[in-house]
Design a protein around this motif. Structure first.
Motif, PDB file in Angstrom:
ATOM      1  N   PHE A 150      80.485  67.943   9.453  1.00 13.52           N
ATOM      2  CA  PHE A 150      80.441  68.765  10.670  1.00 13.52           C
ATOM      3  C   PHE A 150      78.865  69.369  10.603  1.00 13.52           C
ATOM      4  CE2 PHE A 150      84.763  68.147  11.791  1.00 13.52           C
ATOM      5  CZ  PHE A 150      85.481  68.221  10.683  1.00 13.52           C
ATOM      6  N   TYR A 160      76.924  72.642  12.587  1.00  7.96           N
ATOM      7  CA  TYR A 160      76.904  73.588  13.517  1.00  7.96           C
ATOM      8  C   TYR A 160      75.768  74.179  13.675  1.00  7.96           C
ATOM      9  CZ  TYR A 160      81.956  73.577  12.437  1.00  7.96           C
ATOM     10  OH  TYR A 160      83.295  73.048  12.402  1.00  7.96           O
ATOM     11  N   SER A 173      84.243  67.813   4.459  1.00  5.34           N
ATOM     12  CA  SER A 173      85.848  67.797   4.219  1.00  5.34           C
ATOM     13  C   SER A 173      86.162  66.540   3.759  1.00  5.34           C
ATOM     14  CB  SER A 173      86.661  68.462   5.397  1.00  5.34           C
ATOM     15  OG  SER A 173      86.743  67.289   6.207  1.00  5.34           O
ATOM     16  N   ASN A 195      92.678  70.550   1.534  1.00  8.39           N
ATOM     17  CA  ASN A 195      92.308  70.262   3.163  1.00  8.39           C
ATOM     18  C   ASN A 195      91.822  71.089   3.796  1.00  8.39           C
ATOM     19  OD1 ASN A 195      92.714  68.641   5.202  1.00  8.39           O
ATOM     20  ND2 ASN A 195      94.449  69.165   5.770  1.00  8.39           N
ATOM     21  N   GLU A 196      90.654  71.373   3.294  1.00  2.94           N
ATOM     22  CA  GLU A 196      89.459  72.553   3.923  1.00  2.94           C
ATOM     23  C   GLU A 196      88.101  72.073   3.915  1.00  2.94           C
ATOM     24  OE1 GLU A 196      90.150  75.558   0.784  1.00  2.94           O
ATOM     25  OE2 GLU A 196      88.182  76.081   1.313  1.00  2.94           O
ATOM     26  N   ALA A 197      87.440  72.614   4.791  1.00  2.00           N
ATOM     27  CA  ALA A 197      86.185  72.186   5.015  1.00  2.00           C
ATOM     28  C   ALA A 197      85.272  73.277   4.326  1.00  2.00           C
ATOM     29  CB  ALA A 197      85.637  72.442   6.333  1.00  2.00           C
ATOM     30  N   TYR A 205      95.981  75.785  12.939  1.00  2.00           N
ATOM     31  CA  TYR A 205      95.732  76.145  11.688  1.00  2.00           C
ATOM     32  C   TYR A 205      94.442  77.300  11.624  1.00  2.00           C
ATOM     33  CZ  TYR A 205      97.615  72.029   9.149  1.00  2.00           C
ATOM     34  OH  TYR A 205      98.362  71.240   8.821  1.00  2.00           O
ATOM     35  N   TYR A 218      86.401  83.599   7.769  1.00  2.00           N
ATOM     36  CA  TYR A 218      85.572  82.895   7.014  1.00  2.00           C
ATOM     37  C   TYR A 218      84.423  84.476   6.953  1.00  2.00           C
ATOM     38  CZ  TYR A 218      86.060  78.337   6.884  1.00  2.00           C
ATOM     39  OH  TYR A 218      86.723  76.935   6.965  1.00  2.00           O
ATOM     40  N   LEU A 239      78.944  80.018   5.233  1.00  2.00           N
ATOM     41  CA  LEU A 239      80.300  80.535   5.426  1.00  2.00           C
ATOM     42  C   LEU A 239      80.928  80.465   4.098  1.00  2.00           C
ATOM     43  CD1 LEU A 239      79.295  80.523   8.408  1.00  2.00           C
ATOM     44  CD2 LEU A 239      81.603  80.303   8.867  1.00  2.00           C
ATOM     45  N   LEU A 248      84.986  80.902   2.667  1.00  2.00           N
ATOM     46  CA  LEU A 248      86.440  81.021   3.224  1.00  2.00           C
ATOM     47  C   LEU A 248      86.822  82.174   2.495  1.00  2.00           C
ATOM     48  CD1 LEU A 248      88.865  79.634   4.874  1.00  2.00           C
ATOM     49  CD2 LEU A 248      89.345  78.359   2.908  1.00  2.00           C
ATOM     50  N   LYS A 267      93.264  81.147   4.768  1.00  2.99           N
ATOM     51  CA  LYS A 267      93.603  80.249   5.598  1.00  2.99           C
ATOM     52  C   LYS A 267      95.205  80.193   5.852  1.00  2.99           C
ATOM     53  CE  LYS A 267      93.811  76.380   2.470  1.00  2.99           C
ATOM     54  NZ  LYS A 267      93.273  74.829   2.195  1.00  2.99           N
ATOM     55  N   PHE A 307      84.048  85.741  10.548  1.00  2.00           N
ATOM     56  CA  PHE A 307      84.573  84.743  11.723  1.00  2.00           C
ATOM     57  C   PHE A 307      85.882  84.412  11.694  1.00  2.00           C
ATOM     58  CE2 PHE A 307      80.496  84.547  13.796  1.00  2.00           C
ATOM     59  CZ  PHE A 307      79.520  84.440  12.620  1.00  2.00           C
ATOM     60  N   GLY A 328      94.131  70.793  12.699  1.00  2.00           N
ATOM     61  CA  GLY A 328      94.445  70.510  11.516  1.00  2.00           C
ATOM     62  C   GLY A 328      93.749  71.077  10.402  1.00  2.00           C
ATOM     63  N   GLY A 329      93.471  70.708   9.196  1.00  2.00           N
ATOM     64  CA  GLY A 329      92.965  71.351   8.253  1.00  2.00           C
ATOM     65  C   GLY A 329      91.433  71.309   8.299  1.00  2.00           C
ATOM     66  N   GLY A 330      90.878  70.926   7.006  1.00  2.00           N
ATOM     67  CA  GLY A 330      89.417  70.798   6.866  1.00  2.00           C
ATOM     68  C   GLY A 330      88.826  69.388   7.754  1.00  2.00           C
ATOM     69  N   SER A 331      89.784  68.437   8.075  1.00  2.00           N
ATOM     70  CA  SER A 331      89.214  67.223   8.574  1.00  2.00           C
ATOM     71  C   SER A 331      89.103  67.430   9.896  1.00  2.00           C
ATOM     72  CB  SER A 331      90.275  66.190   8.257  1.00  2.00           C
ATOM     73  OG  SER A 331      91.457  66.378   8.547  1.00  2.00           O
ATOM     74  N   GLU A 332      89.458  68.473  10.436  1.00  2.00           N
ATOM     75  CA  GLU A 332      89.417  68.732  11.757  1.00  2.00           C
ATOM     76  C   GLU A 332      88.311  69.779  12.243  1.00  2.00           C
ATOM     77  OE1 GLU A 332      92.145  66.019  12.934  1.00  2.00           O
ATOM     78  OE2 GLU A 332      90.945  67.238  14.294  1.00  2.00           O
ATOM     79  N   LYS A 333      87.793  69.537  13.283  1.00  2.00           N
ATOM     80  CA  LYS A 333      86.464  70.561  13.612  1.00  2.00           C
ATOM     81  C   LYS A 333      87.297  71.964  14.081  1.00  2.00           C
ATOM     82  CE  LYS A 333      86.578  69.817  18.519  1.00  2.00           C
ATOM     83  NZ  LYS A 333      85.848  69.096  20.234  1.00  2.00           N
ATOM     84  N   LEU A 334      86.344  73.029  13.728  1.00  2.00           N
ATOM     85  CA  LEU A 334      86.694  74.345  13.526  1.00  2.00           C
ATOM     86  C   LEU A 334      86.300  74.908  15.060  1.00  2.00           C
ATOM     87  CD1 LEU A 334      86.144  75.528  10.134  1.00  2.00           C
ATOM     88  CD2 LEU A 334      88.200  75.235  11.216  1.00  2.00           C
ATOM     89  N   PHE A 343      85.151  78.592  16.480  1.00  2.00           N
ATOM     90  CA  PHE A 343      85.022  79.999  15.871  1.00  2.00           C
ATOM     91  C   PHE A 343      84.952  80.963  16.990  1.00  2.00           C
ATOM     92  CE2 PHE A 343      83.846  79.338  11.624  1.00  2.00           C
ATOM     93  CZ  PHE A 343      83.486  78.078  11.402  1.00  2.00           C
ATOM     94  N   GLY A 344      85.322  82.290  16.557  1.00  2.00           N
ATOM     95  CA  GLY A 344      85.414  83.393  17.527  1.00  2.00           C
ATOM     96  C   GLY A 344      83.780  83.704  17.379  1.00  2.00           C
TER      97      GLY A 344
END
Lengths: 117, 114
Positions: free
Chosen positions: A34, A36, A97, A104-106, B32, B36, B44, B46, B49, B90, B96-102, B104-105
């Motif tokens: 990803f 950002y 990731s 399973n985290e980025a 999820y 951070y 960032l 972690l 989570k 943040f 999902g987990g890390g394979s999905e985009k995040l 952020f606030g």
């Protein structure tokens, strides 16, 4: 945790030139990366998602011809800012990731501070 | 669509005092949730989570967060602040987990006063 290395950590370039930023996963194979962008004192906004061997998926409003993303291998993704302008100055951060990892985290790179003059 | 709201862009505490950073989320699917920490000009790291297991999640550096579905909250706490905790924090949500985009606030800057 896993290590993601981003290079360079900072770069200054002239307006109109192109800049390439590298993101490497050092100890795991990153199936997804990803990119950002973070403006001063603001949050991170996702620019694009890239999966190894396929074209990146860009978020709405992000110019794909200006921000070229290549994810040619499972350990390397690059972001090229083409014809950079001062408004492109920002902090760019990659994360990587893998669905194969138990956690399973980025994991995030250190970020690249781009200044266009 | 998912979103995250962090209440308070700046929080200031005294060393040794309780740290409470607020995060509320919006998600149409079980989320999820992540916290951070970011130090100046760095990436960032972690802290912790939530992935639908225990609702009270313990992270690194003495931080913990509690997932409250009824309040759609995931507030971050630490019983006793240390000077080294001063940073930007943040909250983020994903499908999902890390394979999905995040998503952020906007972040909360924590200042720790001696």
């Amino acid at each position: 945790g896993a290590v993601v290395s981003q290079h360079p950590s900072w770069v200054i370039c002239k307006s109109g030139t192109s800049v390439k930023i590298e993101c490497r996963s050092l100890d795991f194979q990153a199936t997804t990366m990803f990119w950002y962008r973070q403006f001063p004192k603001q949050s991170l906004m996702l620019m694009a998602t890239s999966n190894e061997g396929s074209k990146a998926t860009y978020e709405q409003g992000v110019e794909k011809d200006k921000f070229l993303i290549n994810h040619a291998s499972l350990t390397l993704s690059t972001l090229t800012v083409t014809s950079a302008h001062p408004e492109d100055s920002s902090f760019y951060i990659c994360s990587a990731s893998s669905v194969d990892r138990v956690s399973n985290e980025a994991f995030f790179g250190q970020g690249t501070r781009l200044t266009v003059v | 669509a998912q979103s995250v709201t962090q209440l308070g862009s700046h929080v200031s505490v005294s060393e040794g005092a309780l740290v409470l950073l607020r995060c509320n989320y919006s998600s149409s699917v079980p989320p999820y949730l992540f916290w951070y920490v970011q130090y100046p000009n760095q990436g960032l790291q972690l802290l912790l989570k939530y992935t639908s297991a225990a609702t009270l999640v313990k992270g690194i550096n003495g931080f913990e967060a509690e997932f409250k579905k009824s309040e759609t909250s995931f507030h971050l706490t630490k019983p006793s602040a240390h000077m080294s905790d001063a940073a930007e924090y943040f909250c983020a949500v994903s499908h999902g987990g890390g394979s999905e985009k995040l998503v952020f606030g906007k972040g909360t800057k924590l200042t720790v006063n001696p």
